[in-house]
Scaffold this motif. Structure first.
Motif, short mmCIF file in Angstrom:
data_model
loop_
_atom_site.label_atom_id
_atom_site.label_comp_id
_atom_site.label_asym_id
_atom_site.label_seq_id
_atom_site.Cartn_x
_atom_site.Cartn_y
_atom_site.Cartn_z
N ALA A 134 8.33 83.62 20.22
CA ALA A 134 9.40 84.23 19.22
C ALA A 134 9.55 83.11 18.04
CB ALA A 134 10.75 84.43 19.93
N ALA A 135 10.01 83.71 16.83
CA ALA A 135 10.42 82.62 15.93
C ALA A 135 11.53 81.75 16.27
CB ALA A 135 10.70 83.35 14.63
N ALA A 136 12.31 82.03 17.20
CA ALA A 136 13.60 81.40 17.46
C ALA A 136 13.03 80.12 18.38
CB ALA A 136 14.44 82.14 18.33
N ARG A 137 11.97 80.08 18.77
CA ARG A 137 11.66 79.04 19.62
C ARG A 137 11.08 77.68 18.57
NH1 ARG A 137 9.25 79.33 24.34
NH2 ARG A 137 9.71 77.31 24.57
N PHE A 138 11.00 78.13 17.44
CA PHE A 138 10.37 77.05 16.43
C PHE A 138 11.31 76.52 15.42
CE2 PHE A 138 6.70 79.24 17.77
CZ PHE A 138 6.05 78.28 18.91
N CYS A 139 11.32 75.11 14.99
CA CYS A 139 12.10 74.62 14.03
C CYS A 139 11.18 73.85 13.11
CB CYS A 139 13.21 73.76 14.58
SG CYS A 139 14.21 72.91 13.35
N HIS A 140 11.83 74.04 11.84
CA HIS A 140 10.70 73.10 10.77
C HIS A 140 12.06 72.15 10.14
CE1 HIS A 140 7.12 76.16 10.81
NE2 HIS A 140 7.22 75.27 11.79
N LEU A 141 11.66 71.05 9.97
CA LEU A 141 12.62 70.15 9.43
C LEU A 141 11.91 69.45 7.94
CD1 LEU A 141 14.15 68.20 12.29
CD2 LEU A 141 15.12 70.23 11.20
N VAL A 142 12.43 69.58 6.78
CA VAL A 142 11.68 69.30 5.69
C VAL A 142 12.59 68.35 4.85
CG1 VAL A 142 10.10 70.03 3.72
CG2 VAL A 142 10.55 71.56 5.93
N TYR A 143 12.05 67.37 4.38
CA TYR A 143 12.71 66.40 3.47
C TYR A 143 12.10 66.42 2.06
CZ TYR A 143 9.66 62.82 5.40
OH TYR A 143 8.64 61.95 5.82
N GLY A 144 12.88 65.46 1.24
CA GLY A 144 12.22 65.47 -0.07
C GLY A 144 12.37 66.72 -0.78
N VAL A 145 12.90 67.77 -0.63
CA VAL A 145 13.12 69.07 -1.31
C VAL A 145 13.72 68.79 -2.70
CG1 VAL A 145 13.18 71.64 -1.08
CG2 VAL A 145 12.40 70.19 0.87
N PRO A 146 13.33 69.34 -3.85
CA PRO A 146 14.10 69.17 -4.86
C PRO A 146 15.19 70.44 -5.06
CG PRO A 146 11.73 68.99 -5.66
CD PRO A 146 11.84 69.30 -4.12
N ALA A 147 16.18 70.34 -5.60
CA ALA A 147 17.17 71.30 -5.47
C ALA A 147 16.59 72.45 -5.91
CB ALA A 147 18.45 70.89 -6.34
N GLU A 148 15.89 72.60 -7.25
CA GLU A 148 15.12 73.69 -7.68
C GLU A 148 14.36 74.30 -6.86
OE1 GLU A 148 12.91 70.39 -9.36
OE2 GLU A 148 14.93 70.87 -9.13
N ARG A 149 13.88 73.95 -5.69
CA ARG A 149 12.92 74.32 -4.71
C ARG A 149 13.49 74.73 -3.74
NH1 ARG A 149 7.87 72.51 -6.60
NH2 ARG A 149 6.63 74.23 -5.51
N ALA A 150 14.93 74.52 -3.12
CA ALA A 150 15.59 74.74 -2.02
C ALA A 150 15.25 76.38 -1.74
CB ALA A 150 16.92 74.52 -2.19
#
Length: 234
Positions: free
Chosen positions: A175-191
């Motif tokens: 299930a999707a609920a089992r996975f987490c993705h943590l992303v940094y360096g994301v510009p505000a306009e790409r949030a």
């Protein structure tokens, strides 16, 4: 986050900034809708650190706001002794009443599975309803077996690397609920694009922050600053 009944598309907040340094960040997290937040990760000093009344009071405000709290414990890819990690968990439970644990730098190799099975068992025995494995990339599929972690962090990295990520086929069996993705360096306009990509990649839990450098997690998630909830996974 237990039992598989929680809704997908929620936010995991690694709140790695001291409340005395950035009280506004803690206030923003405390004001978040608890239904949208899977958990907040407490991390005083790559672990519970020394007793700190400012931190304790701020964490208590989060707990009273209905946000599940996870204690951060470094496992050093299986090199840190079992007892040291368990001691961190017990310290968090005593000081902050955490409901779960975020085990970081979790090994991805099958040979370390018995070690992490013991840690997960010990965490649950210590009263942790939720166990998160912070691999940072996709581990051996054995780590997704029932009874180990409730949530696997299968990506932690910058926005450029995330856009190029390829998912292994085995993730489709869970299930999707089992996975987490943590992303940094994301510009505000790409949030918005980042949130949509997290959902499209069947990570039911995620976080995208603007920060970079040594501690990108000292910055608030875009979803809290811009009022953008994560879209539901496709």
């Amino acid at each position: 986050m237990t039992g598989g009944h929680h809704p997908d598309g929620r936010l995991l907040v690694p709140l790695y900034v001291h409340p005395a340094v950035d009280p506004a960040a803690w206030q923003a997290v405390a004001a978040a809708d608890p239904k949208r937040v899977a958990a907040v990760v407490l991390n005083l000093a790559d672990g519970p650190g020394e007793p700190d009344h400012v931190f304790t009071e701020a964490a208590e405000k989060l707990r009273k706001a209905g946000l599940p709290l996870l204690g951060y414990a470094d496992t050093d890819y299986g090199r840190r002794p079992h007892a040291a990690v368990v001691n961190d968990i017990l310290t968090y439970r005593q000081r902050h009443g955490i409901s779960g644990v975020y085990l970081d730098q979790v090994s991805a190799v099958p040979g370390a599975l018995p070690h992490y099975r013991r840690l997960a068992t010990a965490a649950r025995a210590a009263g942790c309803a939720t166990v998160v494995f912070g691999h940072g990339d996709h581990p051996d599929p054995g780590y997704a077996e029932v009874g180990l972690a409730d949530l696997l962090v299968t990506f932690e990295g910058d926005w450029a690397a995330y856009q190029a990520l390829a998912l292994p086929l085995w993730t489709g069996r869970h299930a999707a609920a089992r996975f987490c993705h943590l992303v940094y360096g994301v510009p505000a306009e790409r949030a918005g694009e980042a949130a949509a990509l997290i959902a499209a990649r069947r990570a039911g839990v995620g976080c995208a922050v603007p920060g970079a450098g040594e501690n990108p997690w000292s910055t608030l998630p875009h979803q809290l600053t811009a009022g953008r909830p994560l879209p539901e996974p496709i």
